[in-house]
Motif scaffolding. Structure first.
Motif, short mmCIF file in Angstrom:
data_model
loop_
_atom_site.label_atom_id
_atom_site.label_comp_id
_atom_site.label_asym_id
_atom_site.label_seq_id
_atom_site.Cartn_x
_atom_site.Cartn_y
_atom_site.Cartn_z
N ALA A 168 0.84 -1.19 0.00
CA ALA A 168 0.00 0.00 0.00
C ALA A 168 0.87 1.24 0.00
N ALA A 169 0.77 2.04 -1.05
CA ALA A 169 1.42 3.35 -1.11
C ALA A 169 0.44 4.35 -0.53
N ILE A 170 0.78 4.92 0.61
CA ILE A 170 -0.16 5.74 1.36
C ILE A 170 0.40 7.14 1.60
N HIS A 171 -0.47 8.02 2.10
CA HIS A 171 -0.10 9.41 2.42
C HIS A 171 0.42 10.14 1.18
N VAL A 172 -0.03 9.76 -0.02
CA VAL A 172 0.52 10.36 -1.23
C VAL A 172 0.21 11.86 -1.24
N SER A 173 1.25 12.65 -1.44
CA SER A 173 1.16 14.11 -1.39
C SER A 173 1.89 14.72 -2.58
N PRO A 174 1.38 15.80 -3.19
CA PRO A 174 0.16 16.52 -2.84
C PRO A 174 -1.08 15.66 -3.03
N GLU A 175 -2.07 15.87 -2.18
CA GLU A 175 -3.28 15.06 -2.27
C GLU A 175 -4.13 15.48 -3.47
N ALA A 176 -5.03 14.59 -3.88
CA ALA A 176 -5.83 14.83 -5.08
C ALA A 176 -6.69 16.08 -4.95
N ALA A 177 -7.24 16.33 -3.76
CA ALA A 177 -8.10 17.49 -3.56
C ALA A 177 -7.34 18.80 -3.65
N ASP A 178 -6.02 18.73 -3.61
CA ASP A 178 -5.17 19.91 -3.72
C ASP A 178 -4.53 19.98 -5.10
N GLY A 179 -5.14 19.29 -6.06
CA GLY A 179 -4.61 19.27 -7.41
C GLY A 179 -3.46 18.33 -7.63
N GLY A 180 -3.25 17.39 -6.70
CA GLY A 180 -2.15 16.44 -6.81
C GLY A 180 -2.30 15.49 -7.98
N PRO A 181 -1.19 14.83 -8.36
CA PRO A 181 -1.20 13.96 -9.55
C PRO A 181 -2.21 12.82 -9.51
N LEU A 182 -2.59 12.34 -8.33
CA LEU A 182 -3.58 11.26 -8.29
C LEU A 182 -4.89 11.69 -8.96
#
Length: 601
Positions: A522-536
């Motif tokens: 599990a790759a977790i805590h991915v930042s920048p987060e999606a709600a902040d325009g992150g790559p996810l």
């Protein structure tokens, strides 16, 4: 033993990175300490309000010569881990009267249980509760009538929040008083097996309920090595517990003796005596490095990659993911405790526990021995274990040998050569992965993604039979700004079933996983987060993603991915219900996960 070069280098880097904020912090703490015992500056009216209900302790409080210890408690009787604290204040007050000191319950802090809210809307408040706890503890201590503080908390967000408060009030000493783990119930691996059987439709809810009740069955902390028990480990490695206090069961003579000893020690280390040990001096760079070493050596919870930076910032210290990654690269995994093994924390404690680990990590040069602790100078004190004799509580040298090498081993013969926590970087952002419980053949997953916004959507897809090939499951918009960064632990049985069917599966998310999660990568805590325009937020179903825990790579391999416009979802469903509307300001102002996902720091 000479300090390991990597541990020394990381400590120096943290010290240099933190020079400005740490210097400002220490100056503030020194100014507060120089002002002297707080009660001397209160008016008679102030003091009368503070002492009005204190009965037999009034005279001692008014005399201002005896230490007054503030108790900050996370007691409630819904949490098994905190229920034992109900009787602690009276025990503490009686113990302090014996040495001419006093104690008052300064206040209570909220304590929620992630086990109750797992997969439920209330989980959206879980991470934010840490900052609320810090603020509530600060309100408790703001009366400024205390010479030291005793903090009573155990579980996931409670101890980190209390540490943030203890650092903020770092001019007074702080001792943490644990309650201990519940006795062993249904083995954790058997519980997990029933959960997977239920997820696969092989058993009914009656069997699931019976297994859960047999596992979580009495007072004390849950017995798996998740965030709560990792907290307790940290308090010893960082010198905030008395030696050997972490894993003594509730409602036993030794547990009560340690509580009494902790109370009396708090009175001994105030500015009124000759062994002043303010929290600001205990919570230094060495303490946080020692905590990170303990995290890696025990295979502790990934939640502390969030909590330790937030705790450190309260003390003017700046941690980064690179510090965790580099420490993990040289610290061997010495313990196998569920979910990284079959043993629970009671078995771990019986095998030698923290005293064994601290002894051998010190001998290997992987810990700062010259740390300041609440017990005295030097971490060697924490190689001793408490025992009750006819003469009372004593500390003796622990056995240097493991009592069960299937649970606990020396650094020279570890379960793994590294701590199993890896920083991930790539065009999907920065995150972490814990691989101490993941089989080596699953450390690299390259597969097409299925993208989801909510964890229940993953479960629905599973029930509909939609996972038939290798898949990386992406659950995005689970970061702190989106919905408070809930744990996604309820996905573990589902993903584990797919893995057991022979599929290569992994999870990628800007949310969290429980400290009890483990065997599914599990790759977790991915930042920048999606709600902040992150790559996810740019990912689409079918994109090829590579998750490589050996090289630390988290990359979308699909051509043209980076030029896409991020998706902007409707998050209105996360804003209301079960108190979530009260936390809108938190979601707006929270910092990134790489800096601890804090609102107040």
């Amino acid at each position: 033993m000479t300090l390991d070069a990597t541990i020394a280098r990381v400590t120096d880097r943290i010290r240099a990175r933190s020079e400005g904020p740490r210097g400002d912090y220490l100056a503030r703490m020194q100014a507060a300490a120089d002002a002297g015992p707080a009660r001397a500056h209160l008016s008679c009216g102030n003091q009368a309000h503070a002492y009005a209900a204190m009965g037999e302790d009034k005279d001692a409080l008014a005399a201002e010569r005896a230490p007054n210890v503030g108790i900050v408690t996370a007691y409630n009787d819904m949490l098994s881990a905190h229920q034992p604290f109900e009787t602690f204040p009276q025990t503490i007050k009686a113990a302090l009267r014996e040495v001419g000191a006093t104690a008052q319950v300064a206040g209570g802090v909220p304590a929620m249980c992630d086990g109750v809210t797992q997969g439920q809307p209330g989980m959206d408040l879980s991470l934010f509760s840490r900052d609320v706890i810090a603020m509530a503890a600060a309100v408790s201590l703001s009366h400024n009538t205390f010479d030291a503080a005793l903090y009573m908390g155990v579980c996931d967000k409670i101890v980190p929040g209390l540490i943030m408060a203890a650092a903020t009030f770092g001019h007074i000493p702080a001792i943490f008083i644990p309650a201990g783990p519940m006795t062993t119930g249904l083995p954790n691996d058997e519980k997990a097996k029933v959960r997977q059987q239920f997820a696969a439709g092989e058993v009914g809810r009656d069997a699931l309920m019976a297994a859960e009740m047999a596992s979580y069955h009495g007072p004390g902390t849950c017995t798996f090595y998740g965030t709560a028990n990792t907290n307790q480990m940290l308090m010893e490695f960082m010198g905030l517990h008395l030696p050997g206090a972490s894993f003594v069961n509730p409602n036993t003579p030794l547990r009560e003796a340690l509580t009494v000893a902790g109370a009396k020690r708090a009175a001994e280390i105030t500015a009124l005596g000759n062994d002043y040990r303010p929290a600001s001096e205990v919570l230094d760079e060495k303490a946080f490095v020692n905590g990170m070493v303990g995290l890696m050596a025990t295979g502790g919870s990934t939640n502390h990659v969030l909590h330790l930076p937030a705790m450190a910032r309260a003390a003017g210290i700046v941690l980064d993911l690179e510090d965790f990654d580099e420490i993990s690269s040289v610290v061997p995994l010495m313990a196998k405790v569920y979910p990284n093994g079959l043993a629970d924390v009671n078995h771990f404690h019986a095998a030698g526990g923290l005293q064994f680990m601290i002894r051998h990590l010190l001998e290997a040069g992987l810990l700062h021995e010259d740390a300041k602790t609440v017990a005295g100078d030097g971490l060697t004190r924490y190689t001793q274990e408490p025992k009750i004799t006819e003469g009372g509580l004593i500390w003796e040298e622990s056995d240097p040998e493991s009592q069960n090498e299937k649970i606990l081993r020396k650094p020279a013969d570890p379960f793994q050569k590294t701590g199993g926590l890896k920083q991930l970087e790539g065009n999907l952002g920065r995150g972490v992965i814990k691989v101490s419980a993941v089989k080596p053949e699953r450390h690299v997953i390259e597969a097409p993604v299925r993208v989801f916004k909510e964890q229940h959507e993953v479960k629905d897809a599973f029930k509909n039979g939609e996972f038939t090939s290798d898949t990386i499951v992406v659950v995005r918009f689970q970061g702190p700004k989106a919905n408070g960064m809930p744990e996604l632990h309820s996905l573990t049985p589902t993903l584990a079933v797919l893995q057991d069917r022979g599929l290569k599966v992994a999870l990628v998310t800007d949310g969290r996983m429980s400290g009890a999660s483990g065997k599914v990568p599990a790759a977790i805590h991915v930042s920048p987060e999606a709600a902040d325009g992150g790559p996810l937020a740019k990912l689409q179903d079918g994109d090829m993603v590579r998750l490589d825990a050996t090289t630390g790579e988290l990359t979308c391999l699909t051509e043209g991915f980076e030029s896409r416009t991020p998706v902007e979802p409707d998050l209105s469903g996360n804003q209301y219900g079960l108190g979530r509307e009260l936390f809108g300001a938190f979601r707006t102002h929270v910092g990134p996960s790489t800096k601890g996902a804090s609102v107040v720091l």
